[in-house]
Design a protein around this motif. Structure first.
Motif, PDB file in Angstrom:
ATOM      1  N   ARG A   1       0.761  -1.089  -0.155  1.00 45.47           N
ATOM      2  CA  ARG A   1       0.068  -0.012   0.021  1.00 45.47           C
ATOM      3  C   ARG A   1       0.741   1.362  -0.079  1.00 45.47           C
ATOM      4  O   ARG A   1       0.557   2.247  -0.638  1.00 45.47           O
ATOM      5  N   THR A   2       1.855   1.108   0.909  1.00 48.67           N
ATOM      6  CA  THR A   2       2.836   2.372   0.894  1.00 48.67           C
ATOM      7  C   THR A   2       3.555   2.408  -0.580  1.00 48.67           C
ATOM      8  O   THR A   2       3.650   3.752  -1.042  1.00 48.67           O
ATOM      9  N   LEU A   3       3.686   1.407  -1.343  1.00 49.70           N
ATOM     10  CA  LEU A   3       4.524   1.530  -2.342  1.00 49.70           C
ATOM     11  C   LEU A   3       3.458   1.978  -3.487  1.00 49.70           C
ATOM     12  O   LEU A   3       3.688   2.553  -4.636  1.00 49.70           O
ATOM     13  N   ILE A   4       2.201   1.518  -3.494  1.00 49.27           N
ATOM     14  CA  ILE A   4       1.423   2.191  -4.336  1.00 49.27           C
ATOM     15  C   ILE A   4       1.047   3.542  -4.331  1.00 49.27           C
ATOM     16  O   ILE A   4       1.079   4.441  -5.203  1.00 49.27           O
ATOM     17  N   THR A   5       1.051   4.153  -3.154  1.00 53.51           N
ATOM     18  CA  THR A   5       1.137   5.498  -2.670  1.00 53.51           C
ATOM     19  C   THR A   5       2.276   6.314  -3.629  1.00 53.51           C
ATOM     20  O   THR A   5       2.148   7.336  -4.149  1.00 53.51           O
ATOM     21  N   ILE A   6       3.430   5.694  -3.264  1.00 53.62           N
ATOM     22  CA  ILE A   6       4.692   6.448  -3.842  1.00 53.62           C
ATOM     23  C   ILE A   6       4.646   6.218  -5.291  1.00 53.62           C
ATOM     24  O   ILE A   6       4.922   6.962  -5.976  1.00 53.62           O
ATOM     25  N   ALA A   7       3.975   5.192  -5.861  1.00 56.45           N
ATOM     26  CA  ALA A   7       4.110   4.881  -7.216  1.00 56.45           C
ATOM     27  C   ALA A   7       3.058   5.657  -7.806  1.00 56.45           C
ATOM     28  O   ALA A   7       3.202   6.423  -9.052  1.00 56.45           O
ATOM     29  N   THR A   8       1.910   6.028  -7.406  1.00 56.68           N
ATOM     30  CA  THR A   8       0.939   6.916  -7.627  1.00 56.68           C
ATOM     31  C   THR A   8       1.439   8.210  -7.794  1.00 56.68           C
ATOM     32  O   THR A   8       1.189   9.117  -8.951  1.00 56.68           O
ATOM     33  N   ALA A   9       2.277   8.665  -6.921  1.00 58.42           N
ATOM     34  CA  ALA A   9       2.837  10.060  -6.965  1.00 58.42           C
ATOM     35  C   ALA A   9       3.656  10.315  -8.175  1.00 58.42           C
ATOM     36  O   ALA A   9       3.850  11.120  -8.646  1.00 58.42           O
ATOM     37  N   GLN A  10       4.508   9.283  -8.358  1.00 65.21           N
ATOM     38  CA  GLN A  10       5.495   9.060  -9.288  1.00 65.21           C
ATOM     39  C   GLN A  10       4.795   9.171 -10.973  1.00 65.21           C
ATOM     40  O   GLN A  10       5.121   9.934 -11.550  1.00 65.21           O
ATOM     41  N   TYR A  11       3.739   8.487 -10.950  1.00 64.26           N
ATOM     42  CA  TYR A  11       3.018   8.462 -12.226  1.00 64.26           C
ATOM     43  C   TYR A  11       2.416   9.715 -12.504  1.00 64.26           C
ATOM     44  O   TYR A  11       2.281  10.378 -13.457  1.00 64.26           O
ATOM     45  N   ASP A  12       1.937  10.526 -11.248  1.00 63.77           N
ATOM     46  CA  ASP A  12       1.374  11.804 -11.399  1.00 63.77           C
ATOM     47  C   ASP A  12       2.159  12.818 -12.055  1.00 63.77           C
ATOM     48  O   ASP A  12       1.979  13.715 -12.735  1.00 63.77           O
ATOM     49  N   ASN A  13       3.381  12.462 -11.319  1.00 64.21           N
ATOM     50  CA  ASN A  13       4.521  13.573 -11.884  1.00 64.21           C
ATOM     51  C   ASN A  13       5.414  13.000 -13.253  1.00 64.21           C
ATOM     52  O   ASN A  13       6.236  13.569 -13.744  1.00 64.21           O
TER      53      ASN A  13
ATOM     54  N   LYS B   1       1.573   4.020 -16.003  1.00 64.05           N
ATOM     55  CA  LYS B   1       0.215   3.369 -15.465  1.00 64.05           C
ATOM     56  C   LYS B   1       0.570   2.306 -15.428  1.00 64.05           C
ATOM     57  O   LYS B   1      -0.145   1.631 -14.118  1.00 64.05           O
ATOM     58  N   LEU B   2       0.800   1.541 -16.178  1.00 65.70           N
ATOM     59  CA  LEU B   2       1.049   0.081 -16.049  1.00 65.70           C
ATOM     60  C   LEU B   2       1.748  -0.366 -14.819  1.00 65.70           C
ATOM     61  O   LEU B   2       1.636  -1.502 -14.361  1.00 65.70           O
ATOM     62  N   ASP B   3       2.765   0.311 -14.634  1.00 64.90           N
ATOM     63  CA  ASP B   3       3.780   0.043 -13.415  1.00 64.90           C
ATOM     64  C   ASP B   3       2.831   0.184 -12.048  1.00 64.90           C
ATOM     65  O   ASP B   3       2.832  -0.542 -11.389  1.00 64.90           O
ATOM     66  N   VAL B   4       2.087   1.133 -12.031  1.00 67.14           N
ATOM     67  CA  VAL B   4       1.103   1.306 -10.865  1.00 67.14           C
ATOM     68  C   VAL B   4       0.001   0.108 -10.851  1.00 67.14           C
ATOM     69  O   VAL B   4      -0.026  -0.494  -9.725  1.00 67.14           O
ATOM     70  N   ASP B   5      -0.213  -0.280 -11.933  1.00 64.31           N
ATOM     71  CA  ASP B   5      -1.193  -1.482 -12.119  1.00 64.31           C
ATOM     72  C   ASP B   5      -0.594  -2.892 -11.806  1.00 64.31           C
ATOM     73  O   ASP B   5      -1.399  -3.574 -10.962  1.00 64.31           O
ATOM     74  N   GLN B   6       0.757  -2.954 -11.964  1.00 68.26           N
ATOM     75  CA  GLN B   6       1.301  -4.361 -11.523  1.00 68.26           C
ATOM     76  C   GLN B   6       1.366  -4.290 -10.132  1.00 68.26           C
ATOM     77  O   GLN B   6       1.267  -5.448  -9.364  1.00 68.26           O
ATOM     78  N   ILE B   7       1.653  -3.165  -9.408  1.00 65.92           N
ATOM     79  CA  ILE B   7       1.799  -3.088  -7.872  1.00 65.92           C
ATOM     80  C   ILE B   7       0.250  -3.600  -7.575  1.00 65.92           C
ATOM     81  O   ILE B   7       0.415  -4.406  -6.285  1.00 65.92           O
TER      82      ILE B   7
END
Length: 447
Positions: free
Chosen positions: A174-186, A191-197
């Motif tokens: 869940r923490t990793l998703i939060t970080i990945a989502t922020a990276q995606y937004d930036n 988005k595929l990376d976020v979906d994999q997590i």
């Protein structure tokens, strides 16, 4: 986890269970004590032992004096006539004459005592052996009960530890998703990376749901063995501890194994059956005595002067000698010979199976000890790899696939550690039962 088997079988000792708002807090020995105190299966076997004691007392009563009393009243309202030659009375032809009185009273007492009966003695010896068999069956029920409760306790605590680890992993994702989502937004990752997590998170959530279902099923089964209401909440207080090991037997205690003792007892009962069958060819000697009163009258009243009474008494000996029973004894002995041969083969098979199980349990313990040490090191290494990879990912040095691989490797190492731990604990429990050590501890705690 230390298997405190030396304490779990104290049937004669009271124990206290800490309760709070209908919640039972149980160590492994407390759980086993509750099952011994309350399990219906064990109570049924114990009632069988009590029933056998009554049957033994009933069989012994046949060797005591047997005394019976009797009393009777008769009304010969139509006395039979007999024809007598008239010459007896100075008359011609035959004259009908009635003999006897109308009313009669009888009373008496009879006593008998068996003086010699080989069958009686043989039956008593067989019943004494049956008492030993029932006691062994009670111990076998206790052993199975203790084993099953211990097994469930280990399985629950291991699954619970696995659940804690998976919940930590889920929180990490869940923490990793939060970080990945922020990276995606930036715009740093796709988005595929976020979906994999998120896929990994969903899979882990499903595993957690399965673990919870497994925990619920184990607890339901445990409550069944403890004979407590399914609505009662139970908390298991004793955690698994691989550092403090139970002192296991170093050799197979064949003569302590309850199943082995039961089989040997069955062989003995077959031999005693031979004695019972052979006893049918021996005579039975008994003594008897009777003392009776007979009173007669022609008027219906119980005045002493109305009845003419007589006392009579006899005593003697009876000897019953069997002569021919249609080969019943011969056939019975032949059947017993076949049964004895079957039991002998079964004993040999049991000895081989016990030796095999003992060796397998020893090997399982040694193997899982090695696996636990390996997986502890592997788990620490996997954590280190994951932490380094996560840091590199956050810094943009490592790709997401490396982080996901590191996370998968960590979970696999944790799963392997849990598997090795539960296999070790179950092998330890199997060792105590297979070696005969558990049966030995049961016997020592009952003395």
């Amino acid at each position: 986890m230390k298997l405190k088997i030396l304490l779990i079988l104290s049937l004669l000792l009271s124990y206290e269970i800490l309760t709070s708002q209908d919640t039972l807090f149980l160590s492994i020995e407390e759980a086993m004590n509750i099952s011994i105190e309350r399990n219906p299966d064990l109570r049924r076997v114990q009632l069988g032992a009590a029933l056998l004691e009554k049957q033994i007392q009933g069989a012994k009563s046949a060797g005591l004096p047997q005394v019976a009393g009797s009393a009777g009243f008769t009304d010969n309202f139509s006395i039979a006539s007999q024809l007598l030659p008239g010459e007896i009375f100075g008359q011609e032809g035959q004259i009908p004459v009635q003999f006897g009185n109308r009313f009669g009273l009888t009373a008496g007492v009879e006593a008998s005592q068996v003086l010699y009966s080989r069958g009686y003695q043989a039956n008593l010896r067989k019943l004494d052996a049956a008492r030993v068999t029932v006691n062994l069956q009670t111990m076998a029920t206790i052993e199975d009960l203790v084993y099953n409760v211990g097994q469930l306790y280990i399985q629950y605590q291991t699954a619970y530890e696995q659940k804690d680890i998976q919940e930590t992993n889920l929180e990490r994702l869940r923490t990793l998703i939060t970080i990945a989502t922020a990276q995606y937004d930036n715009g740093i990752i796709k988005k595929l990376d976020v979906d994999q997590i998120k896929v990994n998170r969903t899979n882990l959530s499903s595993n957690l749901a399965s673990l919870q279902l497994n925990l619920d099923q184990i607890m339901t089964t445990l409550k069944f063995y403890l004979a407590v209401d399914q609505t009662t909440e139970i908390r298991l207080t004793e955690s698994l501890n691989n550092q403090q090991k139970f002192p296991l037997a170093t050799e197979l205690l064949l003569e302590e194994n309850i199943n082995y003792k039961l089989l040997r007892q069955q062989i003995l009962l077959t031999q005693l059956d031979d004695d019972v069958i052979k006893a049918n060819n021996y005579p039975t000697v008994s003594a008897f005595a009777q003392y009776n009163y007979t009173g007669q009258a022609n008027k219906f009243n119980f005045d002493n002067d109305n009845y003419t009474g007589f006392f009579s008494g006899i005593w003697g000996l009876n000897v019953a000698v069997p002569i021919f029973d249609g080969f019943k004894t011969k056939r019975g002995l032949e059947e017993n010979t076949i049964v004895a041969a079957q039991l002998q083969i079964e004993q040999e098979q049991l000895e081989n199976a016990m030796e095999m199980n003992f060796i397998n349990a020893q090997n399982a313990i040694r193997q899982n000890e090695i696996l636990i040490e390996m997986q502890l090191e592997n788990m620490e290494l996997a954590k280190e790899v994951y932490n380094i990879t996560q840091l590199s990912y956050q810094e943009g040095v490592a790709p997401l696939v490396d982080l996901l691989n590191a996370e998968t490797g960590l979970r696999e190492s944790q799963a392997q550690y849990i598997t090795a731990t539960i296999n070790y604990k179950l092998a330890e429990l199997d060792h105590t039962k297979t070696s005969g050590q558990l049966a030995q501890l049961i016997r020592l705690n009952q003395n």
